[in-house]
Design a protein around this motif. Structure first.
Motif, short mmCIF file in Angstrom:
data_model
loop_
_atom_site.label_atom_id
_atom_site.label_comp_id
_atom_site.label_asym_id
_atom_site.label_seq_id
_atom_site.Cartn_x
_atom_site.Cartn_y
_atom_site.Cartn_z
N PRO A 36 8.45 31.75 3.44
CA PRO A 36 7.38 31.59 2.44
C PRO A 36 5.98 31.50 3.04
O PRO A 36 5.03 32.11 2.54
CB PRO A 36 7.77 30.29 1.73
N VAL A 39 4.88 34.89 4.14
CA VAL A 39 4.55 35.72 2.97
C VAL A 39 3.13 35.41 2.53
O VAL A 39 2.33 36.31 2.22
CB VAL A 39 5.55 35.47 1.82
N ASN A 40 2.80 34.11 2.52
CA ASN A 40 1.43 33.68 2.21
C ASN A 40 0.43 34.30 3.19
O ASN A 40 -0.61 34.85 2.80
CB ASN A 40 1.35 32.15 2.25
N ILE A 43 -0.04 38.06 2.50
CA ILE A 43 -0.92 38.32 1.35
C ILE A 43 -2.38 38.04 1.74
O ILE A 43 -3.29 38.79 1.36
CB ILE A 43 -0.48 37.46 0.14
N ASN A 262 8.12 26.97 -12.30
CA ASN A 262 7.43 28.25 -12.01
C ASN A 262 6.19 28.43 -12.88
O ASN A 262 5.16 28.91 -12.43
CB ASN A 262 8.39 29.42 -12.20
N ILE A 266 2.34 28.91 -11.53
CA ILE A 266 1.46 30.04 -11.88
C ILE A 266 0.20 29.55 -12.60
O ILE A 266 -0.92 29.97 -12.29
CB ILE A 266 2.23 31.05 -12.76
N GLY A 282 -2.13 33.89 -2.11
CA GLY A 282 -0.84 33.86 -1.42
C GLY A 282 -0.15 32.51 -1.53
O GLY A 282 1.08 32.42 -1.45
N ILE A 284 0.11 30.78 -4.16
CA ILE A 284 0.91 30.82 -5.40
C ILE A 284 2.25 31.49 -5.11
O ILE A 284 3.31 31.01 -5.52
CB ILE A 284 0.15 31.54 -6.52
N ALA A 285 2.19 32.63 -4.40
CA ALA A 285 3.42 33.32 -4.04
C ALA A 285 4.31 32.44 -3.16
O ALA A 285 5.54 32.40 -3.32
CB ALA A 285 3.10 34.62 -3.31
N GLU A 286 3.67 31.73 -2.23
CA GLU A 286 4.43 30.83 -1.36
C GLU A 286 5.13 29.75 -2.16
O GLU A 286 6.31 29.45 -1.95
CB GLU A 286 3.49 30.19 -0.33
N ILE A 288 5.96 29.84 -5.38
CA ILE A 288 7.02 30.45 -6.19
C ILE A 288 8.29 30.61 -5.36
O ILE A 288 9.41 30.35 -5.83
CB ILE A 288 6.55 31.80 -6.78
N LEU A 289 8.12 31.01 -4.09
CA LEU A 289 9.28 31.11 -3.18
C LEU A 289 9.89 29.74 -2.92
O LEU A 289 11.12 29.58 -2.87
CB LEU A 289 8.87 31.76 -1.86
#
Length: 583
Positions: A36, A39-40, A43, A262, A266, A282, A284-286, A288-289
């Protein structure tokens, strides 16, 4: 979980493997947390490229580096997850093996009253189905429990470090979930216990039905038995459905609460990004993971709760038997030689289950090498005497001495090793005839087996089978006739060559000519051996050194065949009746 404390001794036994498994579990979870954050970062690198902070080639190099780190961490996490399962799941199999052996060994030490109170199907279910449920606790429950705990301990602080506000709103549903799980788990425990009890009832019913299938067919009871089974099946379905309805609440509730988390990520994350409170989208994406990583651990809490509750119910049923102590105990550890003298002194015996007094203050002495027959009507106490000699029961009052030593002061295994018992209802195992006879002496040669089979007058019957001594018998020896089973059982006792023979009406299913031949062979084989014969036939008793006639648990007559036949009484009447029947 108080019943499951019984397993602590096994957990201590395999603590090294469990500790290694826990350590590997923690390492595997730590590697899974790498993805995660990278991934952050990936992004963020794309955002930097879009914002012209870095060049296209630099962005590609950074993304490639991050992708390799993500893939490498995933592979390492997978490797350690594999090792984790090899450690912890294997331990659960070892514990299952040990527990089954312990239960089975304990079954063998319990006295006969235990088997009169409990059904075979229930005993089988506790050593199979119940132990299987306990294994799930000792393996998957521990493994996934450690996984979940490790993830919570590592992930939740990490989330608060990176974005406290988002973390706070994300984790709001979890306490609600915990309360719901606690309430539902109490219901699961009660319903799991009912399910396990039902399985024991079903095992008992099917085992008795299959064992008594000949009677069922003879009396055309198939429709009745089928109807009873349908009733049991419906009861089992209803019980299992009650449990399934409760279990069905877990996953929907968890998915709902994870979905709410979730939405919080968001909404709150997006709002903070718009307000400039967080640097990159990123994060937020982190998160969510992170939330999705928490989905399985949170979901598995319900499953683990169900496993633990089932294991608790099963272990409780197992403990009920493991805590039961045998009444017949071996109080002498050193081997004690047995010569064969038997003495009953004012022996009284009452069966615990029926409270029937089978023997009432009886006394007699049997010298080593002497043969004694016990005659009397059904229920007079003849078989009880043999059971007391082999110490399958202890007397209610009085005393039994073997070689002038109280029977309780003899090594139990030495005593029983010195006895060759042949019951009226001969029990044979689902094995070859050869191995059923060899049961009396494990290292016996085939020549020895044939010799004793000839003495038991069963050799000719055996060689008449296509596979002869290698013939596989059905359950309880159903392949053979009643007389053949009795003679195979006699051959087994003769092969053992013990100091004491106990024959419990073991010739009731053979004709008189075969009986006379077997008795002659037994007399020769049991020379210098103490022999006790229980019979309803005078022909089995007349050549013994002494005859004891019992009536309602008391000695009615005692003497030799000539002495008893020359005086009026039960023995003479029985002899004349059977003599006229033979004529």
């Amino acid at each position: 979980m108080k019943e499951l404390k019984y397993l602590n001794k096994y957990l201590k036994k395999y603590w090294v493997k469990i500790f290694a498994g826990i350590l590997i579990t923690i390492i595997a979870r730590i590697f899974s947390l790498v993805m995660p954050s990278y991934v952050n970062k990936s992004i963020k690198a794309v955002e930097n490229y879009i914002g012209d902070s870095i060049s296209k080639s630099e962005a590609k190099d950074v993304l490639l580096e991050y992708i390799l780190i993500i893939v490498g961490a995933a592979l390492l996490s997978a490797l350690f997850t594999f090792l984790m399962r090899q450690m912890i799941i294997n331990v659960s199999r070892y514990i299952e093996y040990d527990l089954k052996n312990e239960v089975f060994d304990h079954y063998q030490f319990l006295n006969l009253n235990f088997y009169k109170r409990n059904r075979i199907g229930d005993l089988m279910n506790r050593i199979s189905e119940d132990v299987g449920q306990v294994r799930m606790y000792a393996g998957p429950a521990i493994m996934y429990g450690i996984q979940t705990l490790t993830l919570f301990v590592c992930l939740i602080p990490l989330m608060f470090i990176k974005a406290p506000t988002i973390a706070f709103y994300t984790l709001i549903p979890l306490p609600i979930l915990s309360v719901l799980i606690y309430q539902i788990s109490k219901v699961i425990h009660k319903r799991s216990t009912k399910v396990q009890e039902y399985l024991s009832t079903l095992s008992t019913f099917t085992q008795e039905s299959f064992s008594g299938v000949s009677v069922i067919k003879a009396y055309c009871l198939e429709p009745q038995i089928n109807a009873e089974l349908r009733g049991l099946a419906k009861e089992g379905k209803d019980t299992s459905m009650d449990l399934a309805r409760v279990n069905a609440w877990f996953f929907p509730l968890m998915i709902l609460l994870i979905g709410i988390s979730n939405i919080f990520v968001i909404y709150i994350g997006g709002k903070q990004y718009i307000n400039g409170e967080i640097e990159s989208i990123g994060i937020i994406a982190e998160f969510i993971l992170y939330v999705n990583m928490l989905t399985w651990p949170v979901a598995v809490v319900g499953w683990l709760t169900s496993i633990v509750q089932r294991a608790e119910a099963s272990q409780k049923r197992i403990n009920e038997f493991l805590t039961e102590q045998p009444t017949i105990k071996n109080e002498v550890l050193e081997p004690t030689p047995i010569k064969g003298k038997i003495e009953f002194r004012n022996v009284t015996f009452t069966y615990e289950d029926t409270e029937i007094t089978a023997l009432k203050n009886i006394s007699f002495t049997i010298e080593p090498g002497e043969s004694v027959a016990f005659l009397g009507k059904t229920g007079s106490g003849k078989s009880t005497i043999l059971d007391l000699v082999s110490r399958l029961y202890d007397v209610s009052s009085g005393e039994i001495l073997i070689d002038d030593i109280p029977i309780k002061k003899l090594n139990l295994y030495s005593l029983r090793s010195a006895i060759g018992a042949v019951p009226q209802d001969a029990f044979l195992f689902s094995d070859t005839i050869e191995n059923n006879i060899r049961f009396g002496k494990e290292d016996a040669s085939i020549d020895e087996i044939i010799e004793v089979a000839k003495k038991a007058v069963v050799h000719e019957n055996i060689i008449g089978f296509s596979k002869q001594y290698n013939t596989i018998l059905g359950e309880r020896g159903i392949t053979l006739s009643g007389g053949q089973k009795q003679r195979v059982s006699i051959a087994r006792a003769l092969l053992k060559d013990p100091e004491i023979y106990l024959f419990d009406d073991c010739l009731s299913a053979v004709d008189t000519e075969t009986e006379e031949e077997i008795l002659a062979n037994l007399k020769n084989a049991s020379t210098d051996k103490t022999t006790l014969i229980v019979s309803h036939r005078v022909s089995s008793a007349k050549n013994t050194d002494k005859i004891i006639v019992l009536e309602d648990g008391s000695i009615l007559q005692e003497g030799t065949h000539e002495q008893l036949n020359n005086s009026e009484g039960y023995y003479k009447e029985l002899f004349l009746d059977q003599l006229s029947d033979k004529d």
